[in-house]
Design a protein around this motif. Sequence first.
Motif, PDB file in Angstrom:
ATOM      1  N   HIS B  92       0.363  -1.350   0.281  1.00  0.00           N
ATOM      2  CA  HIS B  92      -0.257   0.210   0.228  1.00  0.00           C
ATOM      3  C   HIS B  92       1.113   1.106   0.284  1.00  0.00           C
ATOM      4  N   HIS B  95       2.563   1.666  -3.766  1.00  0.00           N
ATOM      5  CA  HIS B  95       1.326   1.826  -4.374  1.00  0.00           C
ATOM      6  C   HIS B  95       2.162   0.860  -5.519  1.00  0.00           C
ATOM      7  N   LEU B  97       0.561  -1.518  -6.152  1.00  0.00           N
ATOM      8  CA  LEU B  97      -0.468  -2.066  -7.185  1.00  0.00           C
ATOM      9  C   LEU B  97      -1.451  -1.294  -7.889  1.00  0.00           C
ATOM     10  N   GLN B  98      -2.209  -1.921  -9.303  1.00  0.00           N
ATOM     11  CA  GLN B  98      -2.700  -1.457  -9.260  1.00  0.00           C
ATOM     12  C   GLN B  98      -4.452  -2.169  -9.722  1.00  0.00           C
ATOM     13  N   CYS B  99      -4.816  -2.872 -10.370  1.00  0.00           N
ATOM     14  CA  CYS B  99      -5.415  -3.502 -10.868  1.00  0.00           C
ATOM     15  C   CYS B  99      -5.868  -4.293  -9.545  1.00  0.00           C
ATOM     16  N   GLY B 100      -4.656  -5.340  -8.619  1.00  0.00           N
ATOM     17  CA  GLY B 100      -4.778  -5.781  -8.105  1.00  0.00           C
ATOM     18  C   GLY B 100      -4.692  -7.130  -7.762  1.00  0.00           C
ATOM     19  N   TYR B 101      -4.636  -7.625  -9.167  1.00  0.00           N
ATOM     20  CA  TYR B 101      -5.584  -9.026  -9.383  1.00  0.00           C
ATOM     21  C   TYR B 101      -4.283  -9.802  -9.144  1.00  0.00           C
ATOM     22  N   CYS B 102      -2.922  -9.508  -9.273  1.00  0.00           N
ATOM     23  CA  CYS B 102      -2.192 -10.540  -9.139  1.00  0.00           C
ATOM     24  C   CYS B 102      -1.104 -10.248  -7.678  1.00  0.00           C
ATOM     25  N   THR B 103      -2.116  -9.701  -6.633  1.00  0.00           N
ATOM     26  CA  THR B 103      -1.174  -8.772  -5.475  1.00  0.00           C
ATOM     27  C   THR B 103      -1.453 -10.095  -4.392  1.00  0.00           C
ATOM     28  N   LEU B 133       3.286 -13.185 -12.376  1.00  0.00           N
ATOM     29  CA  LEU B 133       3.553 -11.544 -13.044  1.00  0.00           C
ATOM     30  C   LEU B 133       2.600 -10.646 -12.858  1.00  0.00           C
ATOM     31  N   CYS B 134       2.801  -9.621 -13.248  1.00  0.00           N
ATOM     32  CA  CYS B 134       2.262  -8.528 -13.320  1.00  0.00           C
ATOM     33  C   CYS B 134       1.978  -7.285 -13.953  1.00  0.00           C
ATOM     34  N   ARG B 135       0.572  -6.922 -14.902  1.00  0.00           N
ATOM     35  CA  ARG B 135       0.597  -6.920 -15.847  1.00  0.00           C
ATOM     36  C   ARG B 135       0.506  -4.617 -15.930  1.00  0.00           C
ATOM     37  N   CYS B 136       0.465  -4.385 -14.589  1.00  0.00           N
ATOM     38  CA  CYS B 136      -0.051  -3.145 -14.588  1.00  0.00           C
ATOM     39  C   CYS B 136       1.542  -2.453 -13.731  1.00  0.00           C
ATOM     40  N   THR B 137       2.018  -2.556 -13.003  1.00  0.00           N
ATOM     41  CA  THR B 137       2.484  -1.863 -12.135  1.00  0.00           C
ATOM     42  C   THR B 137       4.149  -1.750 -13.279  1.00  0.00           C
ATOM     43  N   GLY B 138       4.766  -2.614 -13.755  1.00  0.00           N
ATOM     44  CA  GLY B 138       6.006  -3.036 -14.393  1.00  0.00           C
ATOM     45  C   GLY B 138       7.062  -2.916 -13.101  1.00  0.00           C
TER      46      GLY B 138
END
Lengths: 781, 160
Positions: B92, B95, B97-103, B133-138
């Motif tokens: 948190h 920052h 996480l974005q969409c949070g699906y992989c979180t 894998l995360c697709r949002c945060t880089g």
Amino acid sequence: MTIQEVGQEVGRPRKRKEDARLLTGRTQWTDNLTRPGLLHVMFLRSPMAHARITRVDVSGARELPGVVAAFSGQDFAAEQGSLPCAWPVSEDVVIPDHPPMAVSEVRYVGEAVACVIATDRYRAADALEAIDVEYEQLPAVLEMKEALTAESPKVHEAGNKAFSTKITSGDIEAAFRDAPIVIDRTFRQQRLIPSAMEPRAVMADTDGESYTLWSSTQIPHVLRVMLAVVTGIPEHKIRVIAPDVGGGFGSKLQVTAEEVLCLLLARKLGKPVKWTESRSEGNLTVHHGRDQIQHLRLAADADGRIRGLQVDLLADMGAYLMLVTPGIPLLGASMFNAIYKMDAYEFACTGVFTTKMPTDAYRGAGRPEATFGIERMMDELAAELHMDPVEVRRRNWIKHEEFPYTTISGLTYDSGNYEAATDKATAMFGYDKLRAEQNDRRDRGDPVQLGIGVSTYTEMCGLAPSRMLGEANYAAGGWEHGTVRMLPTGKVEVITGTSPHGQGHVTAWSQIVADALGVPFDDVTVLHGDTAISHKGMDTYGSRSLVIGGIAVLKAAEKVKDKARKLAAHLLECSPDDLEFEAGAFKVRGTESQKTMQELSWAAFAAHDLPEGVEARLDSDATFDPENYSFPHGTHLCAVEVDTETGMVKIRSYVAVDDVGKVVNPLIVEGQVHGGIAQGIAQALFEEAVYDADGNLLTTTMADYLLPSAADLPTFTLDRTESPATSNPLGVKGVGEAGTIASTPAVVNAIVDALRPLGIHDVEMPCSPERVWRALEGVRS
Amino acid sequence: MPRITVTVDGIKYEEDVEPRLLLVHLLRERLGKTGTPVGCDTSNCGACTVMLDGKSVKSCSVLAVQADGCDVVTIEGLGVNGSMHPMQQAFHEEHALQCGYCTPGMVMAAIDLLRDDPDPSEERIRQGLEGNLCRCTGYCNIVRAVRKGAQEMGQAVSTP
């Protein structure tokens, strides 16, 4: 009532309100949802790229335990309609009938031909195997150039050309006539699979009268309209809910076969149904992105000044035109000229049908493709002139004092400062020092060569002014809606027509409204993604949410404040002009007399004593439709080490300076840029949807389709410059796609820069070790 | 149908399960533990990572029967007394996480990584998270969050 502390929220790095639920697993992904008596849907999908369906027998499936029903496309032929295309880009566009479930012919591997509905997903999977389908195989059509020849088999009866278009500005022939330098290159934009982490899921239910559809969609509002148009179910009887959505990147900007069919199945069976895709099903059937062949010609003077640019595009549509398929390459039409001044420009594009999954929006949608083309050409021009690639850009771009500037393709860029961003980026990057190291390695014949790639980009952001969408033949407008309502206790509910899936709208919109109403950040909540609550909207894509949706919310908050001022003046028995607004309260100038927003909200709820013409409750709606797009820009620099013995590319450093106008939340902006850069690098180095010669997708899993992991990427170094947008009152420009647009050419330019002294002038994407190695072998032999 | 006993987030369950039932489906569909999402079919993405007897596993590649007699901790069982685990808090703060699906899977993998190396370098963190894998945060902020989580957890251990 005491005044709570309020302060400047816009511009502050607020941590997100969204996080706690997502971090603790209290999420509402569509696949988490259930209904009493829920049934599970699975689709049987075509194993052939192109075939006539001669027989479908679902009777075997119907007899299995747990199976409630099974249907073929024929069973739905009369009611399923055709999936919509909302962007007929040209007069000659061919929009083929697109049944959600194939009835007589399949045109790509993965197209649904039958479905089963069972009490659980394991039973449904079993039943798929009991369905008998007979196909008469037809020839696959895979390559765009071959598809356009007279001998090519046809994807659709009308032929394989979906549309063609040409735009010319200035005297293109004069620009090329006697030009001292003409660069002629062909680049390939490989086909990509968007790969949101959350696979798509749809649930539909009915009470016999009306319907609710939950979907992992970016566009609940557009989806509702389109579901009504496609199925004939009246719009006011359909409610669409986008609960938590696990990423989109354009792939959930769609009206899908599965959404239509789940709705129809709920109607047919009178029961709730749910479908959740597997990843391999998703790779086959989530629309793909990019897939263009770009033929570019650039004419320049000997001093590097661009005279003219000619663009000839082939764009693979896949088998059908989906929601905005033909519009994607055209979004690049006014972006190929980018930030550069030139005398003439010509853009031609042909959309081609092939027997592959349709393409559509993927992060940046048309603009990354265009930026890649022009930024590669700028490097080729620099090489031809033996000039530094940054210098060649400096000689051609629009100077900061020239804004607003109308480009050769007709867009008016409102603000920007390419010099400032580039100066900052090159300094952070240590440009000169890296060039020195590069020369040293070249001189030494080091097997590991250093390459430096630059990309100075702009983006056409904030889709879009309705008037301009109309001019582009798009079916709908680009306005956005917002509601702000103060509750009796002084807390605030904001309703937005945008539909976030990771962008942090709840936090950013709270910051905007907290400032506008002078209320604490924590007193604001944001509702979205349910057409019964957020009843108007155009949803989230194309970096439009803040630039348009955020401004609609701001406008609604300002209306609420105006209403509060009238009420305060009435209660304080003064003129509205005597009031000043400070720290969340209206004060009578020069006195102690005041009313807080919280007090006014209760007074407007109690409604005991309202001024004439003021209605109960402090709330208001607003829509915003901008006058112009916004144009974020920036300079990205990438240093790569290329092992000339193995072809391995390692990103050594990456610097990005972006100008996204005013920033509401720096944390969110930074996160969006990080993610965007990663996706752009992935196109440059890793990702590609590969079909074999028969039209089978070979990259159906995450083992075959290479998404980068943490181990594949470096830490990015970011900074910003700030040229406020003039097309909205906050001065914001949008940021979601910037990183993706800028990074792909920066990386490929760096790789080519490393290898150019060895005689290599291009490497096709993705620049895998094998591709780089083969390119090296090609020049060695 | 085999009967298994499994403890999930401190609660003991007895369930009759088909031999082919995946652990992730047991958690999500039978026990209502929807905090653990499914991202792929091939155990590549790591979204469904949970702790099985203290070690992180991808619950899409474990059969429910294999969890018989085991102790499972999901993202829903990670915090104590309603407060977030230091690693969740670090995600948190940074920052991450974005969409949070992989979180949820990412947090689980990060905690497991620190079991082997309580003070990991950036490179070690990046390698340790290779299976998620995360697709949002880089990943930049995820790496920062894991560093911060490691510091917080180190302090939590050393504080009496």
